[in-house]
Design a protein around this motif. Structure first.
Motif, PDB file in Angstrom:
ATOM      1  N   GLU A  53       0.829  -1.202   0.000  1.00 45.16           N
ATOM      2  CA  GLU A  53       0.000   0.000   0.000  1.00 45.16           C
ATOM      3  C   GLU A  53       0.866   1.256   0.000  1.00 45.16           C
ATOM      4  OE1 GLU A  53      -3.938   1.565   2.395  1.00 45.16           O
ATOM      5  OE2 GLU A  53      -2.334   0.624   3.550  1.00 45.16           O
ATOM      6  N   LYS A  54       1.990   1.222   0.713  1.00 44.92           N
ATOM      7  CA  LYS A  54       2.849   2.396   0.819  1.00 44.92           C
ATOM      8  C   LYS A  54       3.342   2.852  -0.557  1.00 44.92           C
ATOM      9  CE  LYS A  54       6.992   4.177   3.115  1.00 44.92           C
ATOM     10  NZ  LYS A  54       8.131   3.876   4.005  1.00 44.92           N
ATOM     11  N   ALA A  55       3.680   1.899  -1.428  1.00 45.25           N
ATOM     12  CA  ALA A  55       4.167   2.248  -2.768  1.00 45.25           C
ATOM     13  C   ALA A  55       3.087   2.969  -3.562  1.00 45.25           C
ATOM     14  CB  ALA A  55       4.626   0.990  -3.501  1.00 45.25           C
ATOM     15  N   GLU A  56       1.835   2.517  -3.426  1.00 46.84           N
ATOM     16  CA  GLU A  56       0.731   3.172  -4.128  1.00 46.84           C
ATOM     17  C   GLU A  56       0.484   4.572  -3.578  1.00 46.84           C
ATOM     18  OE1 GLU A  56      -2.825   0.877  -4.322  1.00 46.84           O
ATOM     19  OE2 GLU A  56      -2.083  -0.365  -5.963  1.00 46.84           O
ATOM     20  N   LEU A  57       0.572   4.735  -2.277  1.00 46.43           N
ATOM     21  CA  LEU A  57       0.379   6.055  -1.670  1.00 46.43           C
ATOM     22  C   LEU A  57       1.475   7.017  -2.118  1.00 46.43           C
ATOM     23  CD1 LEU A  57      -0.633   5.032   1.989  1.00 46.43           C
ATOM     24  CD2 LEU A  57      -2.137   5.957   0.206  1.00 46.43           C
ATOM     25  N   THR A  58       2.712   6.510  -2.191  1.00 49.26           N
ATOM     26  CA  THR A  58       3.832   7.340  -2.654  1.00 49.26           C
ATOM     27  C   THR A  58       3.608   7.769  -4.094  1.00 49.26           C
ATOM     28  OG1 THR A  58       5.326   6.135  -1.183  1.00 49.26           O
ATOM     29  CG2 THR A  58       6.337   7.435  -2.936  1.00 49.26           C
ATOM     30  N   LEU A  59       3.101   6.846  -4.914  1.00 48.05           N
ATOM     31  CA  LEU A  59       2.826   7.145  -6.322  1.00 48.05           C
ATOM     32  C   LEU A  59       1.744   8.222  -6.450  1.00 48.05           C
ATOM     33  CD1 LEU A  59       3.414   6.361  -9.287  1.00 48.05           C
ATOM     34  CD2 LEU A  59       1.574   4.678  -9.093  1.00 48.05           C
ATOM     35  N   LYS A  60       0.712   8.123  -5.653  1.00 56.21           N
ATOM     36  CA  LYS A  60      -0.360   9.129  -5.684  1.00 56.21           C
ATOM     37  C   LYS A  60       0.173  10.513  -5.319  1.00 56.21           C
ATOM     38  CE  LYS A  60      -4.169   5.935  -4.663  1.00 56.21           C
ATOM     39  NZ  LYS A  60      -5.179   5.512  -3.672  1.00 56.21           N
ATOM     40  N   LYS A  61       1.014  10.574  -4.290  1.00 57.63           N
ATOM     41  CA  LYS A  61       1.601  11.858  -3.883  1.00 57.63           C
ATOM     42  C   LYS A  61       2.482  12.429  -4.993  1.00 57.63           C
ATOM     43  CE  LYS A  61       1.672  10.931   1.116  1.00 57.63           C
ATOM     44  NZ  LYS A  61       2.552  10.664   2.302  1.00 57.63           N
ATOM     45  N   ARG A  62       3.241  11.533  -5.650  1.00 60.10           N
ATOM     46  CA  ARG A  62       4.122  11.984  -6.727  1.00 60.10           C
ATOM     47  C   ARG A  62       3.324  12.572  -7.879  1.00 60.10           C
ATOM     48  NH1 ARG A  62       8.276  14.616  -8.128  1.00 60.10           N
ATOM     49  NH2 ARG A  62       9.776  13.646  -9.549  1.00 60.10           N
ATOM     50  N   LEU A  63       2.215  11.948  -8.213  1.00 60.32           N
ATOM     51  CA  LEU A  63       1.395  12.451  -9.312  1.00 60.32           C
ATOM     52  C   LEU A  63       0.750  13.789  -8.973  1.00 60.32           C
ATOM     53  CD1 LEU A  63      -0.064   9.121 -10.619  1.00 60.32           C
ATOM     54  CD2 LEU A  63       1.066  10.826 -12.026  1.00 60.32           C
ATOM     55  N   GLU A  64       0.418  13.978  -7.721  1.00 59.30           N
ATOM     56  CA  GLU A  64      -0.112  15.274  -7.296  1.00 59.30           C
ATOM     57  C   GLU A  64       0.933  16.372  -7.531  1.00 59.30           C
ATOM     58  OE1 GLU A  64      -2.997  16.337  -6.302  1.00 59.30           O
ATOM     59  OE2 GLU A  64      -4.038  14.421  -6.235  1.00 59.30           O
ATOM     60  N   GLN A  65       2.213  16.032  -7.307  1.00 61.55           N
ATOM     61  CA  GLN A  65       3.284  17.002  -7.549  1.00 61.55           C
ATOM     62  C   GLN A  65       3.462  17.254  -9.045  1.00 61.55           C
ATOM     63  OE1 GLN A  65       6.576  14.982  -5.748  1.00 61.55           O
ATOM     64  NE2 GLN A  65       5.978  15.465  -3.639  1.00 61.55           N
ATOM     65  N   LEU A  66       3.386  16.173  -9.835  1.00 62.90           N
ATOM     66  CA  LEU A  66       3.652  16.287 -11.268  1.00 62.90           C
ATOM     67  C   LEU A  66       2.547  17.008 -12.027  1.00 62.90           C
ATOM     68  CD1 LEU A  66       5.173  12.765 -12.039  1.00 62.90           C
ATOM     69  CD2 LEU A  66       6.386  14.939 -11.911  1.00 62.90           C
ATOM     70  N   LYS A  67       1.349  17.019 -11.507  1.00 66.53           N
ATOM     71  CA  LYS A  67       0.246  17.657 -12.247  1.00 66.53           C
ATOM     72  C   LYS A  67       0.484  19.165 -12.394  1.00 66.53           C
ATOM     73  CE  LYS A  67      -3.172  18.583  -8.597  1.00 66.53           C
ATOM     74  NZ  LYS A  67      -4.520  18.228  -8.107  1.00 66.53           N
ATOM     75  N   PHE A  68       1.264  19.742 -11.471  1.00 62.98           N
ATOM     76  CA  PHE A  68       1.597  21.162 -11.592  1.00 62.98           C
ATOM     77  C   PHE A  68       2.596  21.399 -12.716  1.00 62.98           C
ATOM     78  CE2 PHE A  68       0.229  20.720  -7.128  1.00 62.98           C
ATOM     79  CZ  PHE A  68      -0.797  21.661  -7.119  1.00 62.98           C
ATOM     80  N   CYS A  69       3.424  20.380 -13.002  1.00 59.53           N
ATOM     81  CA  CYS A  69       4.380  20.496 -14.108  1.00 59.53           C
ATOM     82  C   CYS A  69       3.646  20.608 -15.448  1.00 59.53           C
ATOM     83  CB  CYS A  69       5.322  19.302 -14.143  1.00 59.53           C
ATOM     84  SG  CYS A  69       6.354  19.120 -12.675  1.00 59.53           S
ATOM     85  N   LYS A  70       2.507  19.944 -15.531  1.00 59.40           N
ATOM     86  CA  LYS A  70       1.738  19.940 -16.783  1.00 59.40           C
ATOM     87  C   LYS A  70       1.220  21.332 -17.136  1.00 59.40           C
ATOM     88  CE  LYS A  70       0.126  15.393 -17.917  1.00 59.40           C
ATOM     89  NZ  LYS A  70      -0.938  14.767 -18.693  1.00 59.40           N
ATOM     90  N   LYS A  71       1.051  22.160 -16.121  1.00 57.67           N
ATOM     91  CA  LYS A  71       0.545  23.511 -16.359  1.00 57.67           C
ATOM     92  C   LYS A  71       1.612  24.412 -16.972  1.00 57.67           C
ATOM     93  CE  LYS A  71      -2.793  23.331 -12.558  1.00 57.67           C
ATOM     94  NZ  LYS A  71      -3.214  23.938 -11.261  1.00 57.67           N
ATOM     95  N   ASN A  72       2.873  24.053 -16.764  1.00 54.77           N
ATOM     96  CA  ASN A  72       3.973  24.925 -17.192  1.00 54.77           C
ATOM     97  C   ASN A  72       4.622  24.506 -18.504  1.00 54.77           C
ATOM     98  OD1 ASN A  72       3.692  26.428 -14.778  1.00 54.77           O
ATOM     99  ND2 ASN A  72       4.919  24.907 -13.679  1.00 54.77           N
TER     100      ASN A  72
END
Length: 451
Positions: A53-72
């Protein structure tokens, strides 16, 4: 095509690292460019893991960070590897991911990327259940320090038939299949020729490796290569290359494998032997196919045949219906074996598994954490005890790089897979050095060169 720079992040096990090497080789052969810098990449691949479960939670957090990159800037995000239907549905709803590539479809990954860049969806309907990627040759890419890698992972089996009740691997990676032994030997020879000094053979259960080739249909002749024979062939064909393997399932490991390890100097003297629990009741609920007594007998066989062998483990605390006596059974087993090191987790239900569907996750979270901490504390004590056994000994160490804590020290591993650090002198990455052990922590051997 304008956007060709790709970047990969791994979330999970050694198999994921091996898969990233496969994907890198495929993309490089299609004209893509590997970037070690996230900011310079347009294609970001996240190699997912659904085992914990921890790996999936880490992945979700990472994607939340990356979605801001898509705006730029223009970037396309793909999830590859071991992902569950639930996590795919989660990210589809969030509209954060452009494409998903399961383990049997890596050859199609350029198409997934091309179609995503064109604003279209690409679906691979061809399910290659026998895919092993045996013909993919890894590319040795230089690191940020401009050093070529000297160790590599090579998958010899994919998928799993064991159906442990807590594990999602059979559902994400499919049933077990083995690579052609000739392709494995050929790839290992190529790796050695290209500067690799060590290879780790990978599989969810390497000991069940089996290749059967019909030699003469009329005379019913077959060429059968099991794991012991594969190890023996590799050790003889590439005597100067270190060979490791992971992971072993206790119910499939045989004395034949142990005898081959004992016979060859270049097969490393370390076995990762997941136990998961020391309780027969819990082992049965986990569908582990061995008992506590059988496991302890196997450990004794290892010590008899390979006295210098180190043993590591996986343990899950707080599995369904685990009571205090079950926990103490695990503690007692650890005290009896005194593992060199291990990987310890508290149980987290994985959607799609038998345990998720049929068993109750009825151990309170605070009890899981308490038991896990007891296991971790005990393992730290055992690890230090085992490390102390190396004081004064001279160890052959393959130098893998600079110590992360002190760039004036080299780090490498001995045959038992234990980390050794020592002051820099004379040698380079990829060299073997003889090091006398002067001090230890619970995780590291500290020494000086023997000159």
């Amino acid at each position: 095509m304008k956007y060709k720079n790709f970047y990969i992040e791994n979330y999970g096990c050694q198999m994921n690292i091996s898969d990233s090497d496969i994907i890198t080789s495929i993309l490089l052969n299609h004209g893509f460019i590997l970037s070690e810098n996230l900011d310079k990449a347009n294609i970001i691949l996240l190699n997912a893991c659904s085992i914990r479960e921890k790996a999936e939670l880490t992945l979700k957090k990472r994607l939340e960070q990356l979605k801001f990159c898509k705006k730029n800037k223009k970037i396309w995000i793909g999830i590859i590897g071991c992902f569950s239907k639930e996590i795919k549905n989660f990210f589809c709803k969030k509209k954060m991911v452009d494409f998903f590539v399961p383990p049997d479809s890596y050859r199609e990954i350029p198409n997934f990327i091309y179609y995503s860049i064109m604003g279209m969806q690409y679906l691979s309907y061809i399910k290659k259940r026998n895919e092993t990627y045996a013909d993919i040759s890894f590319v040795n890419v230089k690191t940020k320090q401009n050093n070529k890698k000297i160790t590599s992972f090579l998958s010899i089996t994919r998928g799993c038939n064991n159906m442990c009740t807590f594990c999602i691997v059979p559902f994400t990676r499919g049933r077990e299949r083995s690579s052609d032994p000739d392709s494995i030997i050929k790839e290992c020879k190529r790796l050695y020729k290209n500067g690799y000094k060590e290879v780790t053979l990978l599989g969810q259960n390497v000991d069940s490796y089996l290749w059967i080739e019909e030699k003469n249909m009329n005379q019913n002749q077959k060429n059968v290569v099991d794991f012991s024979k594969l190890l023996d062939l590799l050790a003889k064909e590439i005597p100067m290359m270190r060979i490791r393997f992971s992971t072993s399932n206790p119910h499939d490991m045989s004395n034949k494998v142990l005898e081959v390890i004992s016979k060859h100097k270049n097969i490393c003297k370390h076995i990762h032997l997941p136990v998961q629990s020391g309780s027969n009741k819990i082992l049965k609920l986990m569908n582990r196919k061995y008992t506590r007594e059988e496991y302890l007998f196997l450990v004794q066989q290892i010590k008899n045949i390979i006295p210098e062998c180190s043993i590591s483990h996986d343990i899950i605390s707080g599995f369904c219906n685990e009571n205090e006596q079950d926990h103490q059974d695990t503690i007692n087993l650890m005290n009896e074996i005194k593992y060199n090191y291990g990987y310890m987790f508290s149980y987290s239900p994985r959607p799609g598994t038998y345990a998720y569907r049929k068993l109750k996750d009825n151990v309170p979270q605070h009890i899981k954490k308490k038991r896990l901490q007891e296991i971790i504390d005990l393992q730290r004590k055992h690890s230090f005890y085992r490390m102390q056994e190396y004081l004064g000994r001279v160890e052959e160490v393959l130098i893998e790089g600079e110590s992360k804590k002190n760039n004036q020290y080299w780090y490498g591993r001995n045959t038992q897979n234990l980390i050794v650090v020592f002051p820099k002198k004379f040698f380079n990455i990829g060299d073997y050095a003889y090091v006398k052990i002067k001090n230890t922590t619970s995780a590291t051997l500290i020494g000086e060169l023997c000159i």
